[in-house]
Motif scaffolding. Structure first.
Motif, PDB file in Angstrom:
ATOM      1  N   LEU A 471       0.805  -1.226   0.000  1.00  0.00           N
ATOM      2  CA  LEU A 471       0.000   0.000   0.000  1.00  0.00           C
ATOM      3  C   LEU A 471       0.832   1.267   0.000  1.00  0.00           C
ATOM      4  N   ASP A 472       2.116   1.146   0.215  1.00  0.00           N
ATOM      5  CA  ASP A 472       2.954   2.329   0.386  1.00  0.00           C
ATOM      6  C   ASP A 472       2.968   3.166  -0.891  1.00  0.00           C
ATOM      7  N   GLY A 473       2.472   4.379  -0.808  1.00  0.00           N
ATOM      8  CA  GLY A 473       2.538   5.311  -1.922  1.00  0.00           C
ATOM      9  C   GLY A 473       1.524   5.091  -3.016  1.00  0.00           C
ATOM     10  N   LEU A 474       0.514   4.228  -2.797  1.00  0.00           N
ATOM     11  CA  LEU A 474      -0.482   3.971  -3.831  1.00  0.00           C
ATOM     12  C   LEU A 474      -1.566   5.040  -3.820  1.00  0.00           C
ATOM     13  N   SER A 552       1.940  -4.948 -11.672  1.00  0.00           N
ATOM     14  CA  SER A 552       3.288  -4.520 -11.313  1.00  0.00           C
ATOM     15  C   SER A 552       3.245  -3.346 -10.345  1.00  0.00           C
ATOM     16  N   VAL A 553       2.377  -2.372 -10.605  1.00  0.00           N
ATOM     17  CA  VAL A 553       2.275  -1.207  -9.727  1.00  0.00           C
ATOM     18  C   VAL A 553       1.764  -1.623  -8.347  1.00  0.00           C
ATOM     19  N   ALA A 554       0.778  -2.527  -8.307  1.00  0.00           N
ATOM     20  CA  ALA A 554       0.248  -2.998  -7.022  1.00  0.00           C
ATOM     21  C   ALA A 554       1.224  -3.910  -6.292  1.00  0.00           C
ATOM     22  N   ARG A 555       2.239  -4.403  -7.021  1.00  0.00           N
ATOM     23  CA  ARG A 555       3.250  -5.310  -6.457  1.00  0.00           C
ATOM     24  C   ARG A 555       2.627  -6.588  -5.906  1.00  0.00           C
ATOM     25  N   LEU A 556       1.776  -7.196  -6.730  1.00  0.00           N
ATOM     26  CA  LEU A 556       1.263  -8.510  -6.365  1.00  0.00           C
ATOM     27  C   LEU A 556       2.432  -9.474  -6.243  1.00  0.00           C
ATOM     28  N   PRO A 682      -9.515   4.220   1.728  1.00  0.00           N
ATOM     29  CA  PRO A 682     -10.318   3.073   2.182  1.00  0.00           C
ATOM     30  C   PRO A 682      -9.468   1.921   2.688  1.00  0.00           C
ATOM     31  N   PHE A 683      -8.302   1.645   2.030  1.00  0.00           N
ATOM     32  CA  PHE A 683      -7.405   0.618   2.532  1.00  0.00           C
ATOM     33  C   PHE A 683      -6.935   0.961   3.937  1.00  0.00           C
ATOM     34  N   GLU A 684      -6.451   2.204   4.101  1.00  0.00           N
ATOM     35  CA  GLU A 684      -5.877   2.584   5.382  1.00  0.00           C
ATOM     36  C   GLU A 684      -6.932   2.556   6.477  1.00  0.00           C
TER      37      GLU A 684
END
Length: 708
Positions: A471-474, A552-556, A682-684
């Motif tokens: 989640l960092d920086g998304l 890739s951006v979500a870093r699955l 919402p994630f946080e």
């Protein structure tokens, strides 16, 4: 009591108070320990009680809230949930005063404004506002004509009557007293619409949803046909006077059976359940709050034990003083009053500190309050008579137990024995009771410490397990294209404009932007099931259409197999990637690689082969399937010409200069386009709940350690 005796008593008590203050000043360390203990213990309890009061004790701000229930109609198959037909049938129930449901939330942005700051609202069915018992501050609420003329599901939006909240009236309309009748042009569902204000709600209006954000408006919606068979309505009902939940459920079940007989699509009987509204709204946080209350109660008992031990020791040290006063003729009740006055002064100082500390802690918690912020929007929490009363009551109880009772004990000691004993013998006279009390204090402190640390460890493990997405920086980037590109016939041009925007931003920033529809934990796209399962099977996982860059951006985090490529995503290849939970749910004893799933969103009834498994994307905090969580998540190639526009996912810093660059890029590819960047709050909020509880429990554990 005669006036003369009352004056004498007050003067005597004031003299005792002055003497007690001098005594306290001579022993500042003792006074500090007593006041600090009361402040920490009662302040902690007060802070947690302030958090718990709206959740456990305060009534919801609706008319006769005990008559409000949520109605769930559940069964198997696509028509197994509550439908519009059920809603219309229930309006004739004698045990129900009013019934309603709502759709939304929806976002609408004003057309003639340059920004994308949208206001949010809900679309209530007829009867929903009546069930809440809402009253307007100005204008009127919706009538039958408003619902008959409202837009039906799937129809083009033209003009909609709205009732606005007090907040929107003050912020958007600048508290215009002539706001009733005003019209504004907005963009809703990517189409233009006209809103006409017919009323303004009272400042104390709240909407019983589960979002942290309060709505800005309500707009009526017309209910036609069966509606969406997968919607599974959960209706709000207000029971009639004298009706019980049992009698209402029986009548509702009978009406639902009539609907089932009239609609051939409903294959199996459905179950009816009524849930009280209040427990449902606070269900997710009730147990954690009770855990916090129980821990603070144990700490309060520990603090009281400390004070009792301390005050008893202090009373023993003052036995000679008490004996001298008694030998000089002081009555026993005067000596008791003097000692009790000292305890009352210390308790008053501790109570004042506890109120200040409790509010400081409460405000610190509310500044970062996560998912259950909706509770405090529905029932505000804060310093009120209940919180003050509890703090004073606890402080008074501590005074009686730790101050007054030892004072009575000291005043009843033998005068001759006390005068004959030395100070050293008094201080050294440790009895069995002291040792037992010390052992009990230590055992309680160790118990509180162990319990708190176990809970902290559980919360920490829970938080650390939620790492399927970094989640960092998304952030999400919302790109709203002009109306001419929003039409269904212009999907190809809209896709080219979105792709040109992405290419331009990536070239200028060096970053990557992923495209997808929906976001785990935020939206719920269509279901994906095994190809061998019937279409009405509930054994499904949630599917999210994304491109390769999105993953890739979500870093699955790939566990086995592979991710699909940009070429496969662009060609709409029949492939899918599952997370670990989805793989275990669909194929618990079989390797999922190569298995086939059916996707009902991007390729109707199309089959896809599983090519990879990623780490579980868990945003539901360890609840078992069937308890409100997903059975897992799947990712499939994004159809660029799909019905809804894609979400743009960006990882990196978001500055004013970056937002300006995005706006310039949007204008360059499509004049009139608007853009907005939103951090993944919402994630946080979801992740923040266990994090906050872990921090609170750790703080209480440290407090127990300090008291120990």
């Amino acid at each position: 009591m005669p006036a003369r005796n009352l004056v004498t008593f007050v003067r005597g008590w004031l003299a005792d108070a002055r003497l007690s203050l001098r005594t306290i000043a001579r022993r500042p360390a003792y006074a500090f320990v007593v006041v600090a203990t009361i402040t920490l213990a009662v302040g902690g309890v007060g802070a947690v009680f302030t958090l718990a009061d709206p959740i456990l004790f305060k009534p919801l701000p609706f008319r006769e809230p005990d008559r409000l229930y949520l109605l769930s109609i559940r069964g198997r198959g696509p028509h197994g949930g509550g439908s519009y037909a059920d809603y219309r049938a229930l309006r004739a129930a004698r045990a129900i005063e009013s019934v309603g449901e709502f759709e939304g939330p929806i976002l609408a942005s004003v057309i003639d404004r340059d920004d994308l700051d949208a206001f949010m609202g809900y679309l209530p069915f007829e009867g929903y506002v009546d069930a809440l018992g809402v009253a307007p501050a100005m204008g009127r609420l919706f009538g039958p004509d408003d619902y008959r003329s409202a837009t039906a599901e799937g129809a083009a939006v033209t003009t909609r009557s709205i009732v606005i909240t007090d907040r929107m009236w003050r912020s958007f309309f600048a508290a215009d007293p002539a706001v009733v009748g005003r019209r504004i042009q907005v963009r809703e569902f990517r189409a233009p619409a006209t809103y006409e204000v017919i009323g303004v709600l009272r400042p104390d209006f709240v909407f019983p949803d589960l979002l942290n954000r309060a709505p800005d408006f309500l707009a009526p919606v017309r209910v036609d046909g069966l509606g969406n068979p997968n919607l599974r309505l959960t209706m709000l009902v207000r029971l009639a006077l004298g009706a019980t939940p049992e009698s209402a459920a029986g009548e509702i079940q009978s009406l639902v059976r009539g609907v089932e007989q009239a609609i051939p699509q409903i294959k199996e009987p459905r179950a009816v359940t009524l849930y009280p509204l209040r427990p449902t709204l606070v269900e997710s946080v009730r147990v954690p709050i009770l855990m916090l209350l129980g821990t603070t109660a144990a700490i309060l008992v520990l603090a009281t034990g400390n004070l009792v031990h301390l005050c008893v020791t202090r009373s023993r040290e003052r036995l000679r003083e008490v004996a001298v006063r008694s030998a000089l003729g002081a009555e026993r009740w005067r000596v008791t009053r003097l000692l009790a006055t000292e305890a009352i002064i210390l308790a008053a100082l501790g109570a004042a500190g506890a109120l200040a500390l409790g509010q400081l802690l409460f405000r610190a918690v509310m500044a970062v309050v996560p998912q259950f912020g909706h509770v405090y929007r529905l029932v505000p929490a804060g310093l009120d008579a209940r919180v003050v009363g509890l703090s004073l009551m606890l402080s008074a109880g501590i005074v009686i137990v730790s101050g007054v009772l030892p004072a009575i004990w000291a005043s009843r000691r033998d005068v001759r024995g006390a005068l004959a004993s030395t100070g050293r013998s008094v201080r050294g006279g440790r009895r069995v009771g002291d040792r037992v009390l010390t052992a009990l204090q230590a055992a309680l402190a160790v118990g509180v410490l162990i319990t708190s640390m176990l809970l902290v460890g559980s919360f920490v493990r829970l938080v650390n397990s939620i790492d399927g997405i970094d989640l960092d920086g998304l952030s999400t980037v919302s790109l709203t294209l002009p109306d001419e590109l929003a039409a269904p016939s212009a999907r190809a041009q809209a896709h080219l404009a979105v792709q040109a925007f992405v290419d331009r931003v990536e070239a200028e920033t060096g970053g990557r932007i992923g495209l997808g529809r929906g976001l785990p934990g935020v939206t719920l796209p269509a279901a994906i099931r095994r190809v061998t399962d019937p279409i009405d099977s509930d054994d499904t996982v949630i599917g999210y259409p994304v491109d390769a860059t999105w993953m890739s951006v979500a870093r699955l985090q790939l566990v086995r197999g592979r991710l699909f490529t940009d070429a496969e995503a662009a060609a709409g290849a029949p492939v899918a990637v599952l997370d670990e939970r989805a793989a275990r749910f669909l194929w618990p004893d079989v390797d999922p690689i190569g298995q086939l799933v059916r996707d009902h969103q991007t390729r109707p009834a199309g089959e896809r082969a599983v090519v990879g498994v990623v780490r579980a994307v868990d945003v539901d905090f360890g609840r078992a399937p069937g308890q409100g969580r997903a059975n897992g998540r799947a990712f499939v190639p994004l159809d660029p010409l799909g019905f809804s526009p894609p979400w743009l996912l960006w990882r990196g810093p978001v500055s004013d200069a970056f937002v300006d660059r995005l706006r310039q890029a949007a204008t360059a590819v499509a004049p009139g386009a608007k853009v907005r960047v939103t951090p993944l709050e919402p994630f946080e909020r979801r992740l923040g709940e266990p994090r906050l509880l872990a921090r609170l429990m750790a703080s209480l554990a440290l407090l127990a350690l300090l008291l120990t």
